[in-house]
Scaffold this motif. Structure first.
Motif, PDB file in Angstrom:
ATOM      1  N   TYR A 156       1.850 -22.573 -47.720  1.00 50.63           N
ATOM      2  CA  TYR A 156       3.207 -22.763 -47.222  1.00 50.63           C
ATOM      3  C   TYR A 156       3.702 -21.423 -46.709  1.00 50.63           C
ATOM      4  O   TYR A 156       3.286 -20.366 -47.211  1.00 50.63           O
ATOM      5  CB  TYR A 156       4.146 -23.229 -48.346  1.00 50.63           C
ATOM      6  N   ASP A 180       7.464 -19.472 -45.688  1.00 51.00           N
ATOM      7  CA  ASP A 180       8.922 -19.562 -45.748  1.00 51.00           C
ATOM      8  C   ASP A 180       9.479 -18.470 -44.838  1.00 51.00           C
ATOM      9  O   ASP A 180       9.434 -17.284 -45.180  1.00 51.00           O
ATOM     10  CB  ASP A 180       9.406 -19.386 -47.189  1.00 51.00           C
ATOM     11  N   THR A 206      11.016 -23.504 -44.255  1.00 50.74           N
ATOM     12  CA  THR A 206       9.773 -23.602 -45.022  1.00 50.74           C
ATOM     13  C   THR A 206       8.859 -24.625 -44.355  1.00 50.74           C
ATOM     14  O   THR A 206       9.302 -25.705 -43.970  1.00 50.74           O
ATOM     15  CB  THR A 206      10.064 -24.002 -46.482  1.00 50.74           C
ATOM     16  N   SER A 226      11.289 -27.335 -49.405  1.00 47.57           N
ATOM     17  CA  SER A 226      10.971 -26.127 -50.169  1.00 47.57           C
ATOM     18  C   SER A 226       9.485 -26.140 -50.514  1.00 47.57           C
ATOM     19  O   SER A 226       8.837 -27.175 -50.486  1.00 47.57           O
ATOM     20  CB  SER A 226      11.805 -26.042 -51.444  1.00 47.57           C
ATOM     21  N   CYS A 258       2.820 -16.126 -54.460  1.00 47.85           N
ATOM     22  CA  CYS A 258       3.664 -15.745 -53.330  1.00 47.85           C
ATOM     23  C   CYS A 258       3.372 -14.308 -52.914  1.00 47.85           C
ATOM     24  O   CYS A 258       3.138 -13.439 -53.750  1.00 47.85           O
ATOM     25  CB  CYS A 258       5.134 -15.882 -53.729  1.00 47.85           C
TER      26      CYS A 258
END
Length: 112
Positions: free
Chosen positions: A59, A61, A86, A17, A23
């Motif tokens: 990152y 996802d 992820t 994760s 985000c």
């Protein structure tokens, strides 16, 4: 089982994760910048999340498999499919000794 994916100087590392961070939902994301404009781009038909952690690590996802491509007309890296999940984005950087800061700024070079 997902394994790391290398695409030129960019590597996507599978993680369980993403940490908390900023985000954004996108359909395309530059995961590797190039000064000449030949970016490494993660591209999807559906939106996916990009998360930037407090330390500045990117990152992604992915809800569905997505394309990783190289925006370059010649000598480009082949297009890869990145499985859903992820991923932590790792960018290879070069160390340039000339760009380091001199810890003793009063020191002057010796000139003979």
């Amino acid at each position: 089982m997902r394994t790391p994916i290398r695409h030129g100087e960019v590597m996507l590392v599978p993680v369980g994760s993403a940490p908390d961070g900023t985000c954004e939902r996108v359909t395309s994301c530059i995961v590797g910048h190039s000064e000449s404009g030949h970016h490494h781009v993660l591209d999807s038909d559906l939106e996916f999340a990009t998360i930037v952690s407090a330390s500045g690590t990117l990152y992604v996802d992915l809800d569905t498999p997505s394309r990783l491509l190289h925006r370059k007309d010649h000598e480009q890296h082949r297009e890869l499919e990145v499985p859903a999940g992820t991923w932590r984005v790792v960018r290879k950087t070069e160390y340039d000794v000339r760009s380091s800061v001199d810890p003793n700024p009063r020191r002057r070079p010796v000139v003979d």
